[in-house]
Design a protein around this motif. Structure first.
Motif, PDB file in Angstrom:
ATOM      1  N   LEU A  38       5.655  18.235 -16.274  1.00 18.47           N
ATOM      2  CA  LEU A  38       6.575  19.761 -15.590  1.00 18.47           C
ATOM      3  C   LEU A  38       7.286  19.764 -14.753  1.00 18.47           C
ATOM      4  CD1 LEU A  38       2.985  21.489 -15.388  1.00 18.47           C
ATOM      5  CD2 LEU A  38       4.761  21.138 -17.808  1.00 18.47           C
ATOM      6  N   HIS A  39       7.896  19.872 -14.349  1.00 21.76           N
ATOM      7  CA  HIS A  39       9.124  21.143 -13.510  1.00 21.76           C
ATOM      8  C   HIS A  39       8.269  23.141 -13.005  1.00 21.76           C
ATOM      9  CE1 HIS A  39      12.445  21.720 -11.225  1.00 21.76           C
ATOM     10  NE2 HIS A  39      13.040  22.475 -11.755  1.00 21.76           N
ATOM     11  N   LEU A  40       8.599  22.919 -12.890  1.00 26.53           N
ATOM     12  CA  LEU A  40       8.321  24.534 -12.152  1.00 26.53           C
ATOM     13  C   LEU A  40       9.741  25.029 -10.955  1.00 26.53           C
ATOM     14  CD1 LEU A  40       6.052  26.646 -11.777  1.00 26.53           C
ATOM     15  CD2 LEU A  40       4.823  25.658  -9.737  1.00 26.53           C
ATOM     16  N   ASP A  41       9.754  26.082 -11.102  1.00 27.72           N
ATOM     17  CA  ASP A  41      10.842  26.941 -10.374  1.00 27.72           C
ATOM     18  C   ASP A  41       9.974  28.104 -10.315  1.00 27.72           C
ATOM     19  OD1 ASP A  41      13.135  25.758 -10.171  1.00 27.72           O
ATOM     20  OD2 ASP A  41      13.109  26.008 -12.384  1.00 27.72           O
ATOM     21  N   VAL A  42       9.813  28.958  -8.514  1.00 24.44           N
ATOM     22  CA  VAL A  42       9.071  30.099  -8.496  1.00 24.44           C
ATOM     23  C   VAL A  42       9.449  30.705  -7.599  1.00 24.44           C
ATOM     24  CG1 VAL A  42       7.365  30.874  -7.298  1.00 24.44           C
ATOM     25  CG2 VAL A  42       7.143  28.173  -8.472  1.00 24.44           C
ATOM     26  N   ASP A  43       9.277  32.355  -7.970  1.00 24.58           N
ATOM     27  CA  ASP A  43       9.922  33.453  -7.212  1.00 24.58           C
ATOM     28  C   ASP A  43       9.152  34.182  -6.753  1.00 24.58           C
ATOM     29  OD1 ASP A  43      12.819  35.821  -7.098  1.00 24.58           O
ATOM     30  OD2 ASP A  43      10.554  36.694  -7.264  1.00 24.58           O
ATOM     31  N   VAL A  44       8.651  34.466  -5.479  1.00 27.58           N
ATOM     32  CA  VAL A  44       7.356  34.831  -5.394  1.00 27.58           C
ATOM     33  C   VAL A  44       7.707  35.787  -4.478  1.00 27.58           C
ATOM     34  CG1 VAL A  44       6.013  33.889  -3.067  1.00 27.58           C
ATOM     35  CG2 VAL A  44       6.583  31.922  -3.673  1.00 27.58           C
ATOM     36  N   ARG A  45       6.665  36.734  -4.662  1.00 23.34           N
ATOM     37  CA  ARG A  45       7.218  38.312  -4.453  1.00 23.34           C
ATOM     38  C   ARG A  45       7.108  38.325  -3.152  1.00 23.34           C
ATOM     39  NH1 ARG A  45       1.506  36.903  -5.098  1.00 23.34           N
ATOM     40  NH2 ARG A  45       0.263  37.647  -3.854  1.00 23.34           N
ATOM     41  N   GLY A  46       8.959  39.094  -2.457  1.00 24.79           N
ATOM     42  CA  GLY A  46       8.544  39.361  -1.378  1.00 24.79           C
ATOM     43  C   GLY A  46       9.827  38.575  -0.609  1.00 24.79           C
ATOM     44  N   ALA A  47       9.653  37.413  -1.365  1.00 27.14           N
ATOM     45  CA  ALA A  47      10.052  36.066  -0.751  1.00 27.14           C
ATOM     46  C   ALA A  47      11.419  35.853  -1.431  1.00 27.14           C
ATOM     47  CB  ALA A  47       8.540  35.110  -0.397  1.00 27.14           C
ATOM     48  N   GLY A  48      11.017  35.804  -3.236  1.00 26.48           N
ATOM     49  CA  GLY A  48      12.525  35.153  -3.390  1.00 26.48           C
ATOM     50  C   GLY A  48      12.071  34.000  -3.966  1.00 26.48           C
ATOM     51  N   ILE A  49      13.492  32.740  -4.446  1.00 25.60           N
ATOM     52  CA  ILE A  49      13.236  31.425  -4.832  1.00 25.60           C
ATOM     53  C   ILE A  49      12.152  30.489  -4.068  1.00 25.60           C
ATOM     54  CG2 ILE A  49      14.142  29.425  -5.515  1.00 25.60           C
ATOM     55  CD1 ILE A  49      14.361  32.217  -8.131  1.00 25.60           C
ATOM     56  N   THR A  50      10.924  29.861  -4.382  1.00 22.79           N
ATOM     57  CA  THR A  50      11.087  29.036  -3.171  1.00 22.79           C
ATOM     58  C   THR A  50      11.180  27.499  -3.812  1.00 22.79           C
ATOM     59  OG1 THR A  50       8.694  28.693  -4.433  1.00 22.79           O
ATOM     60  CG2 THR A  50       9.250  30.744  -2.102  1.00 22.79           C
ATOM     61  N   ARG A  51      10.743  26.770  -2.393  1.00 22.70           N
ATOM     62  CA  ARG A  51      11.399  25.505  -2.963  1.00 22.70           C
ATOM     63  C   ARG A  51      10.127  25.135  -3.278  1.00 22.70           C
ATOM     64  NH1 ARG A  51      15.326  22.599  -2.316  1.00 22.70           N
ATOM     65  NH2 ARG A  51      14.749  20.861  -1.561  1.00 22.70           N
ATOM     66  N   ALA A  52       8.814  25.267  -2.809  1.00 19.05           N
ATOM     67  CA  ALA A  52       7.902  24.455  -3.754  1.00 19.05           C
ATOM     68  C   ALA A  52       6.502  25.563  -3.863  1.00 19.05           C
ATOM     69  CB  ALA A  52       7.333  23.519  -2.764  1.00 19.05           C
ATOM     70  N   CYS A  53       5.373  25.745  -4.422  1.00 17.13           N
ATOM     71  CA  CYS A  53       4.841  26.383  -4.612  1.00 17.13           C
ATOM     72  C   CYS A  53       3.053  25.922  -5.051  1.00 17.13           C
ATOM     73  CB  CYS A  53       4.461  27.467  -5.291  1.00 17.13           C
ATOM     74  SG  CYS A  53       3.045  29.240  -5.432  1.00 17.13           S
ATOM     75  N   GLY A  54       1.973  25.722  -4.303  1.00 14.17           N
ATOM     76  CA  GLY A  54       1.579  25.171  -4.557  1.00 14.17           C
ATOM     77  C   GLY A  54       0.234  24.880  -5.266  1.00 14.17           C
ATOM     78  N   THR A  55       0.225  26.851  -5.292  1.00 14.20           N
ATOM     79  CA  THR A  55      -1.023  26.953  -5.835  1.00 14.20           C
ATOM     80  C   THR A  55      -0.456  27.210  -7.277  1.00 14.20           C
ATOM     81  OG1 THR A  55      -1.780  28.678  -4.475  1.00 14.20           O
ATOM     82  CG2 THR A  55      -1.963  29.812  -6.753  1.00 14.20           C
ATOM     83  N   GLY A  56       1.016  27.559  -7.819  1.00 13.09           N
ATOM     84  CA  GLY A  56       2.046  28.165  -8.743  1.00 13.09           C
ATOM     85  C   GLY A  56       2.187  26.072  -9.274  1.00 13.09           C
ATOM     86  N   ALA A  57       1.985  24.937  -8.781  1.00 14.65           N
ATOM     87  CA  ALA A  57       1.524  24.540  -9.849  1.00 14.65           C
ATOM     88  C   ALA A  57       0.537  23.616 -10.116  1.00 14.65           C
ATOM     89  CB  ALA A  57       2.613  22.967  -8.448  1.00 14.65           C
ATOM     90  N   ALA A  58      -0.611  24.348  -9.789  1.00 15.05           N
ATOM     91  CA  ALA A  58      -1.878  24.163 -10.090  1.00 15.05           C
ATOM     92  C   ALA A  58      -2.461  24.509 -11.401  1.00 15.05           C
ATOM     93  CB  ALA A  58      -2.958  24.101  -8.935  1.00 15.05           C
ATOM     94  N   ALA A  59      -1.706  26.486 -11.147  1.00 12.57           N
ATOM     95  CA  ALA A  59      -1.552  27.148 -12.501  1.00 12.57           C
ATOM     96  C   ALA A  59      -0.682  26.683 -13.347  1.00 12.57           C
ATOM     97  CB  ALA A  59      -0.878  28.865 -11.713  1.00 12.57           C
ATOM     98  N   ALA A  60       0.265  26.095 -13.266  1.00 10.89           N
ATOM     99  CA  ALA A  60       1.180  25.669 -14.000  1.00 10.89           C
ATOM    100  C   ALA A  60       0.602  24.486 -14.906  1.00 10.89           C
ATOM    101  CB  ALA A  60       2.453  24.786 -13.741  1.00 10.89           C
ATOM    102  N   ALA A  61      -0.447  23.688 -14.312  1.00  7.33           N
ATOM    103  CA  ALA A  61      -1.009  22.584 -14.896  1.00  7.33           C
ATOM    104  C   ALA A  61      -1.836  22.556 -15.135  1.00  7.33           C
ATOM    105  CB  ALA A  61      -1.861  21.203 -13.748  1.00  7.33           C
ATOM    106  N   VAL A  62      -2.733  23.489 -15.207  1.00  7.43           N
ATOM    107  CA  VAL A  62      -3.740  24.352 -15.468  1.00  7.43           C
ATOM    108  C   VAL A  62      -3.405  25.277 -17.157  1.00  7.43           C
ATOM    109  CG1 VAL A  62      -5.726  25.835 -15.951  1.00  7.43           C
ATOM    110  CG2 VAL A  62      -5.435  24.137 -14.005  1.00  7.43           C
ATOM    111  N   VAL A  63      -2.650  25.382 -16.718  1.00  9.10           N
ATOM    112  CA  VAL A  63      -1.996  26.617 -18.431  1.00  9.10           C
ATOM    113  C   VAL A  63      -1.176  25.635 -19.036  1.00  9.10           C
ATOM    114  CG1 VAL A  63      -0.079  28.186 -19.220  1.00  9.10           C
ATOM    115  CG2 VAL A  63      -2.007  28.843 -17.452  1.00  9.10           C
ATOM    116  N   ALA A  64      -0.854  24.169 -18.987  1.00  6.68           N
ATOM    117  CA  ALA A  64      -0.213  23.718 -19.714  1.00  6.68           C
ATOM    118  C   ALA A  64      -1.242  22.609 -20.495  1.00  6.68           C
ATOM    119  CB  ALA A  64       0.779  22.708 -18.892  1.00  6.68           C
ATOM    120  N   SER A  65      -2.169  22.405 -19.747  1.00  6.06           N
ATOM    121  CA  SER A  65      -2.895  21.546 -20.320  1.00  6.06           C
ATOM    122  C   SER A  65      -3.940  22.449 -21.346  1.00  6.06           C
ATOM    123  CB  SER A  65      -4.046  21.138 -19.162  1.00  6.06           C
ATOM    124  OG  SER A  65      -5.636  20.386 -19.765  1.00  6.06           O
ATOM    125  N   ASP A  66      -3.778  23.632 -21.260  1.00  4.12           N
ATOM    126  CA  ASP A  66      -5.329  24.719 -22.295  1.00  4.12           C
ATOM    127  C   ASP A  66      -4.035  24.582 -23.257  1.00  4.12           C
ATOM    128  OD1 ASP A  66      -7.245  24.599 -19.907  1.00  4.12           O
ATOM    129  OD2 ASP A  66      -5.983  26.510 -19.428  1.00  4.12           O
TER     130      ASP A  66
END
Length: 108
Positions: A38-66
């Motif tokens: 997977l490839h993930l891009d994230v816009d974090v509330r209050g911070a904007g585009i971030t280079r990485a997001c561990g929570t987002g990566a975990a959520a993306a992996a779980v959803v993609a698996s589902d």
């Protein structure tokens, strides 16, 4: 080459619109399936585009698996690096770590 932000929706605009609409704000993630996982891009509330997001990566992996898009071991690439995840009863994540500073402080 990995996907770029140009390959999907305007994440800044989507993030700004979502944060005007949802009380307290919300993180917005764009997930793309790639040959490597997977490839993930994230816009974090209050911070904007971030280079990485561990929570987002975990959520993306779980959803993609589902959704049946990935197996129980998946790499999630982000602009800041790749997280290696193993899904099961829990989610285990392995990521490269780089020290960026050493800070000494005095307690008040």
């Amino acid at each position: 080459p990995p996907p770029s932000a140009d390959d999907g929706p305007d994440l800044v605009s989507v993030g700004e619109r979502a944060n005007r609409t949802v009380p307290g704000g919300i993180n917005v993630e764009v997930i793309r399936r790639t040959p490597a996982g997977l490839h993930l891009d994230v816009d974090v509330r209050g911070a904007g585009i971030t280079r990485a997001c561990g929570t987002g990566a975990a959520a993306a992996a779980v959803v993609a698996s589902d959704w049946g898009l990935v197996d129980d071991r998946v790499d999630v690439a982000m602009p800041g690096g790749t997280a290696h995840l193993v899904l099961g009863d829990t989610v285990t994540m392995t990521v490269p770590v780089t020290a960026v500073a050493e800070i000494d402080y005095l307690k008040a």
